[in-house]
Design an enzyme around this catalytic site. Sequence first.
Site, PDB file in Angstrom:
ATOM      1  N   ASP A   1      -0.483 -55.446  80.133  1.00  0.00           N
ATOM      2  CA  ASP A   1      -0.111 -54.370  81.056  1.00  0.00           C
ATOM      3  C   ASP A   1       0.079 -53.086  80.258  1.00  0.00           C
ATOM      4  O   ASP A   1      -0.179 -53.042  79.048  1.00  0.00           O
ATOM      5  CB  ASP A   1       1.149 -54.729  81.858  1.00  0.00           C
TER       6      ASP A   1
ATOM      7  N   ASP B   1       1.719 -58.228  76.159  1.00  0.00           N
ATOM      8  CA  ASP B   1       1.310 -58.428  77.552  1.00  0.00           C
ATOM      9  C   ASP B   1       0.086 -57.596  77.895  1.00  0.00           C
ATOM     10  O   ASP B   1      -0.181 -56.554  77.292  1.00  0.00           O
ATOM     11  CB  ASP B   1       2.448 -58.033  78.503  1.00  0.00           C
TER      12      ASP B   1
ATOM     13  N   ASP C   1       2.807 -51.411  79.336  1.00  0.00           N
ATOM     14  CA  ASP C   1       3.817 -51.500  78.273  1.00  0.00           C
ATOM     15  C   ASP C   1       3.289 -52.291  77.075  1.00  0.00           C
ATOM     16  O   ASP C   1       3.523 -51.929  75.921  1.00  0.00           O
ATOM     17  CB  ASP C   1       5.098 -52.155  78.801  1.00  0.00           C
TER      18      ASP C   1
ATOM     19  N   GLU D   1       5.770 -59.606  71.884  1.00  0.00           N
ATOM     20  CA  GLU D   1       6.552 -58.672  72.699  1.00  0.00           C
ATOM     21  C   GLU D   1       7.587 -59.416  73.531  1.00  0.00           C
ATOM     22  O   GLU D   1       7.241 -60.266  74.353  1.00  0.00           O
ATOM     23  CB  GLU D   1       5.591 -57.916  73.622  1.00  0.00           C
TER      24      GLU D   1
END
Length: 585
Positions: free
Chosen positions: A274, A272, A276, A198
């Site tokens: 998180d 990641d 997103d 990403e």
Amino acid sequence: MEYLNKINSSLHKPIFIEGIKNDVQIEVAIQYNDTFKEKIFSFANNINTIEGGFHLIGFKAGLTRSINQYSTNGNLPKNLKAKISGDDIREGLTAVISIRIKSPQFEGQTKTKLGNSEVKGLVESLVNEKLSMFLEENPFIAKKIITKAIDAARARDAAKRARDLARKQGALIDSTLPGKLAECQASDPLERELFIVEGDSAGGSAKQGRDRKFQAILPLKGKILNVEKSRFDKILRSEEIKNIITALGTGVGQEEYNIEKIRYHKTIIMTDADVDGSHIRTLLLTFFYRHMPEMIDNGYLYIAQPPLFKVGKGKKEIYLKDEKELNDHILKRTCNKKNVKLGESEEILSEHNLYIFMANLSEYFSIISKFKEKGIISDLIEILFKEGVENKDFLQDQQKMIQLKDTLNKNDYKVSDIIWNNERNIYEMTVTPSFDKQKELKLVDLSKRINPLNISRNLIYSNDFQTSLMLSKNILKNDKPPFYIFNKEDDQDALWIDDKEKLLSYFINEGKKGLGIQRYKGLGEMNPLQLWETTMNPDKRTLLQVKVEDAVETDEIFTVLMGEQVEPRREFINDNALEVSMLDI
């Protein structure tokens, strides 16, 4: 059929076909929905023939023949007349085929493919006969089905044009992808790994930190297209998806896709930790599950596990995968320094035994906190444990249930009548803490969140209840307050703690002293060496292999979470919101 399509928008009620031909009993159910995929389940003598067979071939042939006959017999306007293939006709189709035959012949690797060739003609004949009759009698439904098939045919043509154009431009055959794919040196797909990363920042770190011999890096720019809501021609216009298809080398679509041509036997999604990152990972999993399922079947798809924490004291640093590892590390620090004397006895817990006790306490109170979030107070759960509520046997014993009710009443709980559930063959009752009980437990301000607890099989056999029950048994032998805590070397700073929850809190606070704890949100926060050491080095990394354990449930969850229908998704969120252990917004 209704169950399989409960989360889709169906175009019509299920069409049911049944009959007997040459002593073979045949049953078929058909229903179209507004999705772009087909779901067909076939059975022979109640055995799920997951590899298909002649009954499935006969069904497909009969379906295609009857719909094409109807569409060419002058039943439709000119604008709905088009050449449609079997694939077009099966877009959005859910079907179940079940036959009963006296001498079944099962073939295939798992003996789940029907080999009786005579069945093909029998199923094809019955489906063609009955479905043709149904379409003639229900022109409104027939028009819906054929309109969907024609839309699929037009999309297929558009996809072919998009693929041809991409080929002319070199987008689907240029394996080097300048500026995107950082290729590896090894040539054997068995040795090669592709990291789908990403963002350009993390992609840059991964390119610098990787082992060039066998690790390739493909950075993604933002979130890819949600393929669950998109036709194939639109998917092919997505730049990021084209890059993935090209890098893997398998092609895509029924005409070209060939898993044997795959260029990497490990494709690793690295995003990641998180919201997103989770969303991008889910979008990628949706793409692979819908368009390259053999990658999952063959064990080629993985998810990287970058660490969530870096913990340091002085110059020493370690990386920890998640909250559990962090908690374990903190508890071990305290357990290495302290001993605990149990109550008035001479028994002392130290080192490994002390750590096991504290780790059990930590996991136990973590689960108990989940019950609290659902509006179920821990005091009530502990009463159930002490009374021996462990399995269905307890729920079938009326005397034990009466005794439990009496105990709960004495502890200031409101208890409903004990009711016998005929369907489940158990006794059930509902428990609610009284106002005085809530006041005693300091829950009055939260009274709107306190939910009645139905003591039934659903509760007893839930994973959380059974796990916390097992932990409570392990904890019980050392749960002898007050706990006398003292240093290993001397008795300085010794103290008494009268409660196991306070004991756990003390150990966690002590373990955190002097530690620097950094929580990572993005891969880009790590330098190349850190990324290699924690996430990419085969000797140290942890990878999750993606597998499908239940095909129907997997299909349903992708449809609910990624599909067009809002209501099933809202219901899923409402049902599961309190199960979330980490929410990063």
